[in-house]
Scaffold this active site. Sequence first.
Site, PDB file in Angstrom:
ATOM      1  N   TYR A 289      -2.886  17.372   3.850  1.00  0.00           N
ATOM      2  CA  TYR A 289      -2.218  16.386   4.657  1.00  0.00           C
ATOM      3  C   TYR A 289      -0.565  17.007   4.846  1.00  0.00           C
ATOM      4  O   TYR A 289       0.094  16.518   5.898  1.00  0.00           O
ATOM      5  CB  TYR A 289      -2.030  14.939   4.123  1.00  0.00           C
ATOM      6  CG  TYR A 289      -1.031  14.702   3.044  1.00  0.00           C
ATOM      7  CD1 TYR A 289       0.133  13.912   3.249  1.00  0.00           C
ATOM      8  CD2 TYR A 289      -1.074  15.309   1.967  1.00  0.00           C
ATOM      9  CE1 TYR A 289       1.012  13.718   2.527  1.00  0.00           C
ATOM     10  CE2 TYR A 289      -0.195  15.023   0.894  1.00  0.00           C
ATOM     11  CZ  TYR A 289       0.937  14.170   1.253  1.00  0.00           C
ATOM     12  OH  TYR A 289       1.751  13.702   0.307  1.00  0.00           O
TER      13      TYR A 289
ATOM     14  N   ARG B 252       3.859  10.526  -5.298  1.00  0.00           N
ATOM     15  CA  ARG B 252       5.339  10.861  -5.193  1.00  0.00           C
ATOM     16  C   ARG B 252       6.149  10.585  -6.462  1.00  0.00           C
ATOM     17  O   ARG B 252       5.895  11.146  -7.538  1.00  0.00           O
ATOM     18  CB  ARG B 252       5.840  10.896  -3.911  1.00  0.00           C
ATOM     19  CG  ARG B 252       5.202  11.682  -2.829  1.00  0.00           C
ATOM     20  CD  ARG B 252       6.141  11.571  -1.489  1.00  0.00           C
ATOM     21  NE  ARG B 252       6.357  10.121  -1.344  1.00  0.00           N
ATOM     22  CZ  ARG B 252       5.431   9.393  -0.394  1.00  0.00           C
ATOM     23  NH1 ARG B 252       4.429   9.900   0.033  1.00  0.00           N
ATOM     24  NH2 ARG B 252       5.549   8.284  -0.299  1.00  0.00           N
TER      25      ARG B 252
ATOM     26  N   HIS C 290       0.740  -1.190   0.021  1.00  0.00           N
ATOM     27  CA  HIS C 290       0.059   0.108   0.067  1.00  0.00           C
ATOM     28  C   HIS C 290       1.075   1.259  -0.030  1.00  0.00           C
ATOM     29  O   HIS C 290       0.649   2.115  -0.998  1.00  0.00           O
ATOM     30  CB  HIS C 290      -1.090   0.009   1.149  1.00  0.00           C
ATOM     31  CG  HIS C 290      -1.707   1.343   1.372  1.00  0.00           C
ATOM     32  ND1 HIS C 290      -2.902   1.634   0.503  1.00  0.00           N
ATOM     33  CD2 HIS C 290      -1.542   2.314   2.409  1.00  0.00           C
ATOM     34  CE1 HIS C 290      -3.161   2.855   1.006  1.00  0.00           C
ATOM     35  NE2 HIS C 290      -2.644   3.181   2.053  1.00  0.00           N
TER      36      HIS C 290
END
Length: 423
Positions: free
Chosen positions: A251, A149, A140
């Site tokens: 985040y 990313r 994950h």
Amino acid sequence: MTKTKSFMKSWIETPSGSDFSLENIPFGIIEYQGRRGVATRIGDTVVRLSVLAHHGFLGFLTGDQLQVFEAPELNPFIGLGKAVTREVRLRLQELFREGNSALQSRADVCRQAFIPVREAVMRMPVRIGDYTDFYSSIEHATNVGKMFRDPANALLPNWRHLPVGYHGRASSIVLSGTPIHRPKGQTRPADEGPVVFGPTKQLDFELEMAFITNGSTPLGSSIPVEKAEDYIFGLVIFNDLSARDIQRWEYVPLGPFLSKSFGSIISPWVITLEALEPFRIDGPTQTPEPLPYLRQSEPANFDIQLEVALQASGCRPQSICKSNFGFLYWSMAQQLAHQTVAGCNIQVGDLYASGTISGSEPDSYGSMLELCWKGTRPLKLPDGSERTFLLDGDSVIIKAYAEKQGLRIGFGECETTILPALP
Ligand code: CA
């Protein structure tokens, strides 16, 4: 080929293939005639433990200990510690076992204690104090790293050295069957575009399991990895609903906040570590070798099969993911050792979630984000419609069970339905 061994039989009818075999003996909270209390389940029968205690069937407990079965949550029972809860589980197995007539011959007690599962109203099993969400599946973490990313450096440098996690919100953890409204929040749909407010357009589930602690430790102390399982009472299924568009904007740099705190769902029965013992397995090889405080010499993972089904309104459920708890890179014991190594105290009823559990195959990915690869590979449902994220009216049903050689220990299911955003 699966060999069928002969396991303990119960005089209480247990359908073949039931998650709740005599070897299981889970613990949960039911509401009966307006009062909550501790119960177990065998086959399709829910058993109120306060009735058994009242009639002396748990006679090895002292007066105060007997009160725990009348509590509206499992915390006082769990807090008795593993030596006692293990004894209760073994005693129940003995009472329910074929050939033992001590309870079977007491029709008056059975009438009061036994409730058909279809009539049992389940409630939150635990009053959750603190909640931590880990990020312990390497598949994950790698998938998310690739999508958001850098595909060449998908895992951040710390990932193989420590079980990454964050402190979550306990108040919004709810019981299976509770519907959740689509959350609203801030997003920035285009990288340099305007910031907007509204219902999430990327609502997701996360396939997780969570463990519940049975003890309290003093502030400043830490739990050694080899003792960590002594503090783990049992596990539940955990669906950590997530709003990906809100998450992506909010985040940085402190991690998820509102995108994960609008509703997480747990299954009603807590399955003990003792029941899962036959399914203990080695976890993946850890490279580099963890620091000494995280090092384990014994197998610490568990072979638990996980399945997610998506059910569009008016349709049958469609299986969309098959994964396994045993895929996790970091074990529960390592998570708890790490959680406490800096001196953080734990309490009875804390909940520690695994993080999304994905496997290596595309059909084992534990979230819509990964299954549909950021919206590029839609799932087809039986009514012909497609999904890249959850729509209003969709239900997510997660099942978990361990099974081998005819022995089955299951968790039942963890279900939620998505409702439209509130005005
Ligand atoms: Ca999560």
